[in-house]
Structure formats: structure tokens, C-alpha cells
Design a protein around this motif. Structure first.
Motif, mmCIF file in Angstrom:
data_model
loop_
_atom_site.group_PDB
_atom_site.id
_atom_site.type_symbol
_atom_site.label_atom_id
_atom_site.label_comp_id
_atom_site.label_asym_id
_atom_site.label_seq_id
_atom_site.Cartn_x
_atom_site.Cartn_y
_atom_site.Cartn_z
ATOM 1 N N LEU A 32 -6.945 -2.646 -5.198
ATOM 2 C CA LEU A 32 -7.850 -3.681 -5.695
ATOM 3 C C LEU A 32 -7.140 -5.014 -5.594
ATOM 4 O O LEU A 32 -5.948 -5.122 -5.896
ATOM 5 C CB LEU A 32 -8.204 -3.400 -7.160
ATOM 6 N N TYR A 78 -8.191 -9.736 4.707
ATOM 7 C CA TYR A 78 -8.249 -8.459 3.979
ATOM 8 C C TYR A 78 -9.311 -7.535 4.568
ATOM 9 O O TYR A 78 -9.099 -6.319 4.624
ATOM 10 C CB TYR A 78 -8.497 -8.692 2.495
ATOM 11 N N GLU A 79 -10.405 -8.079 5.021
ATOM 12 C CA GLU A 79 -11.439 -7.242 5.654
ATOM 13 C C GLU A 79 -10.893 -6.556 6.901
ATOM 14 O O GLU A 79 -11.178 -5.390 7.145
ATOM 15 C CB GLU A 79 -12.683 -8.077 5.972
ATOM 16 N N GLU A 124 0.834 -1.203 0.000
ATOM 17 C CA GLU A 124 0.000 0.000 0.000
ATOM 18 C C GLU A 124 0.873 1.259 0.000
ATOM 19 O O GLU A 124 0.563 2.233 -0.702
ATOM 20 C CB GLU A 124 -0.954 -0.006 1.191
ATOM 21 N N TYR A 134 -10.284 -3.721 3.573
ATOM 22 C CA TYR A 134 -10.801 -4.034 2.239
ATOM 23 C C TYR A 134 -12.250 -4.485 2.362
ATOM 24 O O TYR A 134 -12.636 -5.111 3.358
ATOM 25 C CB TYR A 134 -9.966 -5.141 1.584
ATOM 26 N N ARG A 135 -13.040 -4.164 1.341
ATOM 27 C CA ARG A 135 -14.449 -4.543 1.307
ATOM 28 C C ARG A 135 -14.756 -5.252 -0.005
ATOM 29 O O ARG A 135 -14.248 -4.865 -1.062
ATOM 30 C CB ARG A 135 -15.354 -3.314 1.430
ATOM 31 N N GLU A 190 -6.570 4.021 -4.650
ATOM 32 C CA GLU A 190 -7.349 2.864 -4.217
ATOM 33 C C GLU A 190 -6.573 1.593 -4.514
ATOM 34 O O GLU A 190 -5.796 1.538 -5.466
ATOM 35 C CB GLU A 190 -8.682 2.861 -4.979
ATOM 36 N N MET A 215 -12.157 -7.177 -4.105
ATOM 37 C CA MET A 215 -12.107 -6.399 -2.873
ATOM 38 C C MET A 215 -11.335 -5.114 -3.138
ATOM 39 O O MET A 215 -10.337 -5.119 -3.848
ATOM 40 C CB MET A 215 -11.449 -7.205 -1.749
ATOM 41 N N ARG A 216 -11.821 -4.012 -2.533
ATOM 42 C CA ARG A 216 -11.188 -2.707 -2.730
ATOM 43 C C ARG A 216 -11.005 -1.991 -1.405
ATOM 44 O O ARG A 216 -11.755 -2.217 -0.463
ATOM 45 C CB ARG A 216 -12.038 -1.827 -3.651
ATOM 46 N N LYS A 217 -10.005 -1.109 -1.414
ATOM 47 C CA LYS A 217 -9.748 -0.264 -0.254
ATOM 48 C C LYS A 217 -9.328 1.111 -0.752
ATOM 49 O O LYS A 217 -8.314 1.225 -1.451
ATOM 50 C CB LYS A 217 -8.630 -0.861 0.602
ATOM 51 N N ARG A 233 -10.169 -13.803 2.815
ATOM 52 C CA ARG A 233 -11.168 -12.726 2.746
ATOM 53 C C ARG A 233 -11.299 -12.027 4.096
ATOM 54 O O ARG A 233 -11.318 -10.793 4.161
ATOM 55 C CB ARG A 233 -12.509 -13.265 2.264
#
Length: 166
Positions: free
Chosen positions: A113, A127-128, A101, A132-133, A111, A146-148, A124
Motif C-alpha cells: 500500500l 507506480y502503475e 517489496e 500498483y492500482r 500486499e 494505491m495497492r499491489k 502515479r
């Protein structure tokens, strides 16, 4: 265990990184099996794009984890992440992601991805926890998108999110 993160050295790190891909990434993939996975040369070329960071044992400098990411305009694509199962839950994955990042933010990305293979619920959840969502599902490859966003960081990671080397 202290965590040391450093940029990939292809000569020194590729054997261990390619083994991590073979053991910890390909078995989850809907696209590939071990028989039709990308060749070592194809994977090396892929790792040469963008940035790859390794989590290494301090005593030997041998990688036990890595992350590969590519900055493309305002988007950071986190391509690959793997940590040996025996070394998980010690902070290396989080520090590798923070390094990726930081690379993206320095390159002007707004952002991040990434994709998580269907059935890899532990990844998953990991990352959450990092912010990340899930923003979609790619049916063809059976992966969650998933993106942040980085916008909350004002172009920089906050002190609590800055990569640490220990």
C-alpha cells in the motif's frame, strides 16, 4: 549509470535522505509545507521504523535516492520514495521499489500500500507501471491510495522482479 542499492546507514545517509524529503516529497504534500514539515529528528525516528534502502553513487556511496517501507502483518506500507531529478529514468526507483517489496514479502506481507499526492501524476504513472492500482482517494490528505497484491508471486518475487544490484 549502474545502480547500487543498499540498506540505509543513518550516520552516512541521513543528511542526503532528509534533503531529498525536503526537496522532492514535501513540496507535493497537501499536509505539510516547508514551514510546518516534520523536524529532522521526527523524520529520523520515522526512518528507524521498518526498512530504508538507499540508491547510492558507486564512487562516493552518497545517496541519490531512497525508499522507506514498514511491514505490518500482511501489509507492506511504502512510506517514502524519492530520487534526485537528475538521476531519474535510469532504473533506481524501480530497483528501490523491488527492494522494498522483497523486504515486505520476506516479512510475510501479502500486499503493498502506498499513497501518491494529488497532482503528482508522474509518480502515479510510475507506480502503475510497477503493478500498483488506484484503489481510493483520501480526501483529507488529498492522496490517491494505491495497492499491489503479492499473491501472484507465491510469496516470492518472480525472477523477472527480483531486485538486482549492479
Amino acid at each position: 549509470m549502474s545502480v547500487t542499492i543498499r540498506p540505509r546507514s543513518s550516520r552516512q545517509d541521513d543528511t542526503a535522505i532528509l534533503q531529498l524529503i525536503r526537496d522532492e516529497i514535501i513540496p507535493y504534500s497537501y499536509l505539510y509545507s516547508l514551514q510546518d514539515a516534520p523536524t529532522q529528528e521526527e523524520l529520523r525516528k520515522r526512518l528507524d521504523l521498518g526498512a530504508t534502502y538507499a540508491a547510492v553513487f558507486p564512487s562516493t556511496s552518497q545517496p541519490y535516492g531512497f525508499v522507506h517501507a514498514v511491514a505490518n502483518g500482511q501489509l507492506l506500507y511504502v512510506d517514502l520514495l524519492a530520487v534526485l531529478p537528475s538521476c531519474r529514468k535510469r532504473g533506481a526507483g524501480r530497483l528501490l521499489m523491488e527492494q522494498a517489496e522483497s523486504y515486505g514479502i520476506a516479512a510475510g506481507c501479502q500486499e503493498a500500500l502506498l499513497y501518491v499526492d494529488e497532482g503528482n501524476d508522474a509518480a502515479r504513472r510510475f507506480y502503475e507501471k510497477l503493478g500498483y492500482r488506484v484503489t481510493g482517494f483520501a480526501e483529507r490528505v488529498r492522496c490517491y491510495e494505491m495497492r499491489k497484491p503479492f499473491t501472484g508471486f507465491g510469496g516470492r518475487l518472480s525472477n523477472s522482479r527480483r531486485t538486482r544490484r549492479r
